[in-house]
Design a protein around this motif. Sequence first.
Motif, short mmCIF file in Angstrom:
data_model
loop_
_atom_site.label_atom_id
_atom_site.label_comp_id
_atom_site.label_asym_id
_atom_site.label_seq_id
_atom_site.Cartn_x
_atom_site.Cartn_y
_atom_site.Cartn_z
N SER A 183 19.29 -9.09 41.94
CA SER A 183 20.59 -9.60 42.36
C SER A 183 21.74 -9.16 41.01
CB SER A 183 20.79 -10.83 42.49
OG SER A 183 19.77 -11.29 43.66
N THR A 184 21.48 -9.49 39.76
CA THR A 184 22.36 -9.33 38.70
C THR A 184 22.44 -7.88 38.62
OG1 THR A 184 21.62 -11.37 37.57
CG2 THR A 184 22.51 -9.68 36.20
N ILE A 185 21.49 -6.94 38.66
CA ILE A 185 21.88 -5.38 38.61
C ILE A 185 22.68 -4.99 39.46
CG2 ILE A 185 20.69 -3.35 38.69
CD1 ILE A 185 19.69 -5.23 36.11
N TYR A 186 22.29 -5.38 40.73
CA TYR A 186 23.45 -5.17 42.05
C TYR A 186 24.85 -5.46 41.49
CZ TYR A 186 25.65 -4.44 46.36
OH TYR A 186 26.49 -3.90 47.42
N GLU A 188 26.26 -5.77 38.84
CA GLU A 188 26.75 -4.95 37.87
C GLU A 188 27.19 -3.58 38.41
OE1 GLU A 188 27.34 -5.07 34.20
OE2 GLU A 188 27.52 -7.32 34.91
N ILE A 189 26.37 -3.12 39.22
CA ILE A 189 26.90 -1.95 39.84
C ILE A 189 28.06 -1.85 40.61
CG2 ILE A 189 26.25 -0.14 41.71
CD1 ILE A 189 23.27 -0.46 40.59
N LEU A 190 28.14 -3.16 41.24
CA LEU A 190 29.54 -3.29 42.13
C LEU A 190 30.54 -3.34 41.00
CD1 LEU A 190 28.47 -6.11 44.70
CD2 LEU A 190 29.42 -3.73 45.04
N ARG A 191 30.49 -4.11 40.14
CA ARG A 191 31.55 -4.29 38.84
C ARG A 191 31.88 -2.78 38.04
NH1 ARG A 191 32.16 -5.07 33.57
NH2 ARG A 191 29.92 -4.84 33.20
N ARG A 192 30.84 -2.02 38.01
CA ARG A 192 31.28 -0.82 37.36
C ARG A 192 31.51 0.51 38.20
NH1 ARG A 192 26.38 -0.96 32.73
NH2 ARG A 192 26.36 -3.32 32.46
N ARG A 193 30.68 0.78 39.37
CA ARG A 193 31.00 1.81 40.17
C ARG A 193 30.68 1.42 41.47
NH1 ARG A 193 30.21 6.68 38.17
NH2 ARG A 193 31.45 7.08 40.22
N PRO A 194 31.70 0.50 42.13
CA PRO A 194 31.80 -0.06 43.50
C PRO A 194 31.67 0.92 44.66
CG PRO A 194 33.93 -0.36 42.45
CD PRO A 194 33.16 -0.03 41.32
N GLU A 195 32.41 2.17 44.32
CA GLU A 195 32.24 3.18 45.30
C GLU A 195 30.81 4.03 45.44
OE1 GLU A 195 32.57 5.52 41.31
OE2 GLU A 195 33.27 3.33 42.03
N LEU A 196 29.88 3.56 44.67
CA LEU A 196 28.57 4.07 44.86
C LEU A 196 27.76 3.04 45.50
CD1 LEU A 196 28.12 5.81 41.42
CD2 LEU A 196 28.69 6.86 43.69
N ALA A 197 27.87 1.69 45.47
CA ALA A 197 27.10 0.65 45.69
C ALA A 197 26.59 0.95 47.18
CB ALA A 197 27.78 -0.75 45.60
N THR A 268 19.11 -2.09 33.85
CA THR A 268 17.99 -3.02 33.62
C THR A 268 17.35 -3.07 31.98
OG1 THR A 268 16.12 -1.26 33.92
CG2 THR A 268 16.93 -2.55 35.83
N GLN A 269 17.76 -1.79 31.54
CA GLN A 269 17.35 -1.94 30.21
C GLN A 269 18.31 -2.39 28.96
OE1 GLN A 269 14.23 -0.80 29.37
NE2 GLN A 269 14.02 -0.26 31.59
N GLU A 270 19.40 -2.87 29.52
CA GLU A 270 20.54 -3.42 28.77
C GLU A 270 20.14 -4.81 28.20
OE1 GLU A 270 24.12 -1.03 30.99
OE2 GLU A 270 24.35 -3.16 30.89
N PRO A 271 20.71 -4.91 26.85
CA PRO A 271 20.27 -6.14 26.31
C PRO A 271 20.70 -7.50 27.00
CG PRO A 271 21.20 -4.57 24.64
CD PRO A 271 21.12 -4.02 25.78
N GLY A 272 20.08 -8.37 27.15
CA GLY A 272 20.47 -9.75 27.60
C GLY A 272 20.05 -9.85 29.20
N LEU A 273 19.97 -8.84 29.77
CA LEU A 273 19.58 -9.01 31.34
C LEU A 273 18.08 -9.51 31.64
CD1 LEU A 273 21.56 -6.18 32.88
CD2 LEU A 273 22.11 -8.54 32.59
#
Length: 362
Positions: A183-186, A188-197, A268-273
């Motif tokens: 859910s957190t990964i999704y 983040e995708i919405l926040r960064r590239r909403p046009e691809l989600a 998924t590889q980003e620190p903290g997630l």
Amino acid sequence: MKEQPMTSSVSLQPVEGPSAWRGDVLVDSPEWIYHLSDAELVELEEVGRRFVADDPDLRTVTAADYPIPACARLNEVSARQLDSGLGMLLVRGLRTAEYGDALAGAIFYVLGLHLGQPIGQNQHGDLVDHVIATSTKTMTDDGALPSRVRDRLPFHSDSSDVVGLLCLRGAKEGGASSIVSASTIYNEILRRRPELAHLLFEPFHWDWRRQDPDSPEMTFTSPVISYVDGVFSTYTGMAMIFSAQQYEGVPRLTDDQVEVLRLFDEITQEPGLALDMHFQPGDVQWLLNYTVMHSRTGFVDYPEPSRRRHLLRLWLRRDVGRPLVPKFGKHVVELGESKGPVHPGGRFHIADAVRVNEDWGN
């Protein structure tokens, strides 16, 4: 889980609730660890000994055959965390070093029976499988089996509703279980590239042959995300989508599809997630594959074969009515068994099931 085709939709809103967690926030919380009480431990050991003595067929034994009333709270917390909570739980306190592998496996199997139905995990239909490095291959080698090598693994979902692991013995160095909230990964995708989600809700071809050498088809299709009646679910393992591209007749991925799949993996590889769990002998981990993706850090084994890192694994079908879009996940598998041939040689009694097949995955 139930398929409900008439109410599926694409959600371009962030997923909210306890399943959308970050590892760097959760790491200091006691919420994801359950410590067995003395009464629970005594009951599980007694039931486990009876299970070993009875030697039931693992394919037909039921939870009702081995009730654990003192563990009512454990079962309630486990179910709540899987179905509507974090999507995972670590149960700590089994004294596996004192048991021997058969008793440890029996207790693990009984716990699994009270959460779902164990399903086959390989061509033999084994209901208990092993995560242990019996191979010298790496994940870059053809035919490498992730459960039998020492490499770091990419984040992925398994082919079941729930996956459970029991740590019998840890590694000399490394080998942490890494988990991350899908859910957190999704979000983040919405926040960064909403046009691809929205692309993640469309069907992709997945490499079936690489997962099951006897599969009747080379691929199956599934979206990465299901959203039905407000319930968000994922099925991941992007390497299987990319490897399916080698087969004739599989539609080529578009540039946008490639980008969103790679972005999913990169986040998924980003620190903290992620949350890293450093298993102790006796730890039992339960994960809901629809909300939590899992991985493992690379590790170094002890030189003695008897001290190798060794986990037992269960795949469970947990039918609690979770709504899913049609043909979601590895839907070509019925109760965890391939629609291709099942080879003889399965181990369906606990003393045999906890013994490692040293030839598997070599």
